[in-house]
Design an enzyme around this catalytic site. Structure first.
Site, PDB file in Angstrom:
ATOM      1  CE  LYS A  91      -4.496  -1.381   1.702  1.00  0.00           C
ATOM      2  NZ  LYS A  91      -5.538  -1.136   2.678  1.00  0.00           N
ATOM      3  CE  LYS A 121      -5.809  -7.744  -2.064  1.00  0.00           C
ATOM      4  NZ  LYS A 121      -5.869  -7.181  -0.724  1.00  0.00           N
ATOM      5  CE  LYS A 165     -13.883  -2.480  -0.288  1.00  0.00           C
ATOM      6  NZ  LYS A 165     -13.496  -2.108   1.083  1.00  0.00           N
TER       7      LYS A 165
HETATM    8  P1  TYM Z   1     -10.722  -5.470   3.672  1.00  0.00           P
HETATM    9  O1  TYM Z   1     -11.704  -4.394   3.931  1.00  0.00           O
HETATM   10  O2  TYM Z   1      -9.612  -5.197   2.737  1.00  0.00           O
HETATM   11  O3  TYM Z   1     -11.436  -6.756   3.147  1.00  0.00           O
HETATM   12  C1  TYM Z   1     -12.531  -7.356   3.825  1.00  0.00           C
HETATM   13  C2  TYM Z   1     -12.422  -8.863   3.714  1.00  0.00           C
HETATM   14  O4  TYM Z   1     -12.380  -9.265   2.338  1.00  0.00           O
HETATM   15  C3  TYM Z   1     -11.249 -10.110   2.115  1.00  0.00           C
HETATM   16  N1  TYM Z   1     -10.731  -9.866   0.768  1.00  0.00           N
HETATM   17  C4  TYM Z   1     -10.596 -10.809  -0.171  1.00  0.00           C
HETATM   18  N2  TYM Z   1     -10.873 -12.134  -0.149  1.00  0.00           N
HETATM   19  C5  TYM Z   1     -10.619 -12.826  -1.302  1.00  0.00           C
HETATM   20  N3  TYM Z   1     -10.125 -12.269  -2.431  1.00  0.00           N
HETATM   21  C6  TYM Z   1      -9.839 -10.952  -2.494  1.00  0.00           C
HETATM   22  N4  TYM Z   1      -9.380 -10.412  -3.604  1.00  0.00           N
HETATM   23  C7  TYM Z   1     -10.075 -10.161  -1.319  1.00  0.00           C
HETATM   24  N5  TYM Z   1      -9.929  -8.844  -1.037  1.00  0.00           N
HETATM   25  C8  TYM Z   1     -10.328  -8.689   0.242  1.00  0.00           C
HETATM   26  C9  TYM Z   1     -10.241  -9.683   3.176  1.00  0.00           C
HETATM   27  O5  TYM Z   1      -9.295 -10.702   3.423  1.00  0.00           O
HETATM   28  C10 TYM Z   1     -11.133  -9.415   4.352  1.00  0.00           C
HETATM   29  O6  TYM Z   1     -11.432 -10.601   5.046  1.00  0.00           O
HETATM   30  N6  TYM Z   1      -7.645  -5.446   7.573  1.00  0.00           N
HETATM   31  C11 TYM Z   1      -8.940  -5.885   7.131  1.00  0.00           C
HETATM   32  C12 TYM Z   1     -10.078  -5.306   7.938  1.00  0.00           C
HETATM   33  C13 TYM Z   1      -9.992  -5.525   9.428  1.00  0.00           C
HETATM   34  C14 TYM Z   1     -10.199  -6.744  10.103  1.00  0.00           C
HETATM   35  C15 TYM Z   1     -10.078  -6.436  11.488  1.00  0.00           C
HETATM   36  C16 TYM Z   1     -10.458  -8.036   9.689  1.00  0.00           C
HETATM   37  C17 TYM Z   1      -9.756  -4.569  10.355  1.00  0.00           C
HETATM   38  N7  TYM Z   1      -9.821  -5.141  11.603  1.00  0.00           N
HETATM   39  C18 TYM Z   1     -10.219  -7.421  12.451  1.00  0.00           C
HETATM   40  C19 TYM Z   1     -10.608  -9.020  10.661  1.00  0.00           C
HETATM   41  C20 TYM Z   1     -10.484  -8.707  12.027  1.00  0.00           C
HETATM   42  C21 TYM Z   1      -9.125  -5.442   5.698  1.00  0.00           C
HETATM   43  O7  TYM Z   1      -8.454  -4.583   5.216  1.00  0.00           O
HETATM   44  O8  TYM Z   1     -10.135  -6.010   5.070  1.00  0.00           O
END
Ligand code: TYM
Length: 352
Positions: free
Chosen positions: A139, A221, A224
């Protein structure tokens, strides 16, 4: 179906033991989060969100929309947009079927304990640990000097999210694996130094759909920040059809799971996640057929799943009062637990 990263039994804290009802085994607690950085895509849905809904009766659930994480990058520091994105994300989580009674969806910044615990955990985390985080590297990109300190300590805040609720399992996509490992390192160090305070969580990462790749560049990957390569959960049937039609494939004709054929492999992974069929069944189904059929079936599957979500989403968005009420109720529900854990950690560290 599930594939856990670690086999260690989570430890039980004092609070957990007190809360277990007599005779009834306590359901495992899961917590997961999603950033309010825009409309979720098919990767978010297949890698994480759909499991949250499907398994909400199996677990004691907590979900949060992580707006404090969203502001770690300057492009999401537009106040109006962030505020709206946060509400929109809660609306989407309700629309896909999370039941507020069983699975509260709260907004991270509504519970001040997250930021407070993150500070404390930051003080037991080594720079070396944070320097190894892949997500920061990708990032921050080339211009690391201008990345925010918040982006650097992002994983520590995520550890706070998880630890405040005595979480056993964290259902996420594969890209979050390293963050959960860091959370475990923090727990082990904290508990060793200050006495048993936190539950040791485990990642819950699925065999299928945990890493959906970009449709335009299957080496990367799906994300968004790259809308052309991602199918958004609010895309129209026409947009969905167009995006699949343009998805990168290759010049071969057979429809088989071949890791070398990355574009095709990704499309088949999406198909498999939607249908829960085995690779052999899918290959048999597409024997003698080509990309056109695969892409057309993918379009139909995606539209059939997302259309009802979009209808419900619009209902929630059109009823702001209900949405705000549900958001406030979720925070009220989870706050006592977060505050109790924060107090426990403060006491353990000798703060106050
Ligand atoms: P975020 O908002 O990027 O994504 C939310 C969830 O979607 C999954 N994900 C994917 N799974 C499969 N293929 C993809 N291309 C893909 N892109 C995203 C992510 O793995 C996630 O499960 N850091 C986390 C948010 C967070 C969090 C937490 C998660 C903050 N605190 C505590 C669990 C527990 C994040 O950026 O997710």
């Amino acid at each position: 179906m599930s594939n856990k990263t670690a086999a260690a039994e989570p430890e039980k804290t004092h609070t957990e033991q007190q809360e277990k009802p007599q005779g009834a085994p306590r359901k495992k607690r899961i917590l997961s989060g999603i950033q309010s950085t825009g409309v979720p895509h098919i990767g978010n849905y297949l890698g994480a969100m759909r499991h949250w809904v499907a398994e909400q009766d199996m677990y004691d659930n907590i979900f949060c929309v992580v707006d404090l994480h969203a502001i770690t990058v300057p492009q999401h520091q537009n106040p109006k947009e962030l505020h709206a994105n946060t509400r929109n994300m809660v609306a989407m989580l309700l629309a896909i079927g999370l039941d507020p009674e069983k699975a509260p969806v709260f907004v991270q910044s509504h519970i001040s304990a997250h930021a407070e615990l993150a500070w404390m955990l930051g003080c037991v985390s080594s720079l070396g640990w944070l320097n190894r985080m892949h997500q920061f590297k990708s990032k921050a990109g080339e211009d690391r000097e201008n990345a925010t300190a918040g982006l650097y300590t992002y994983p520590v805040l995520m550890a706070a999210d998880i630890l405040l609720y005595d979480t056993n399992l964290v259902p996420v996509g594969d890209d979050q694996r390293q963050h959960i490992e860091l959370t475990r390192d923090i727990v082990l160090r904290f508990n060793e130094h200050f006495g048993k305070t936190f539950v040791l969580p485990e990642a819950l990462i699925r065999e299928h759909g945990a890493r959906i790749m970009s449709l335009t560049d299957p080496e990367r990957k799906m994300s968004k920040s790259e809308p052309d390569g991602a199918i958004s959960m609010l895309d129209t049937p026409t947009q969905i059809k167009k995006k699949y039609a343009r998805a990168v494939t290759d010049s071969q004709t057979s429809i088989v799971f071949d890791l070398e054929r990355k574009g095709l492999y990704n499309l088949l992974s999406i198909y498999q996640s939607f249908t829960d069929k085995s690779a052999a069944e899918i290959e048999e189904h597409f024997a003698g057929k080509g990309y056109k059929e695969l892409k057309s079936e993918l379009t139909d599957l995606t539209v059939a799943v997302f259309e009802p979500f979009q209808r419900k989403y619009n209902e929630y968005i059109g009823d702001k009062a209900t949405l705000e009420h549900l958001i406030a109720a979720a925070a009220d529900k989870v706050r006592p637990r977060a505050d109790a854990t924060l107090k426990r950690a403060q006491k353990a560290m000798g703060l106050g």
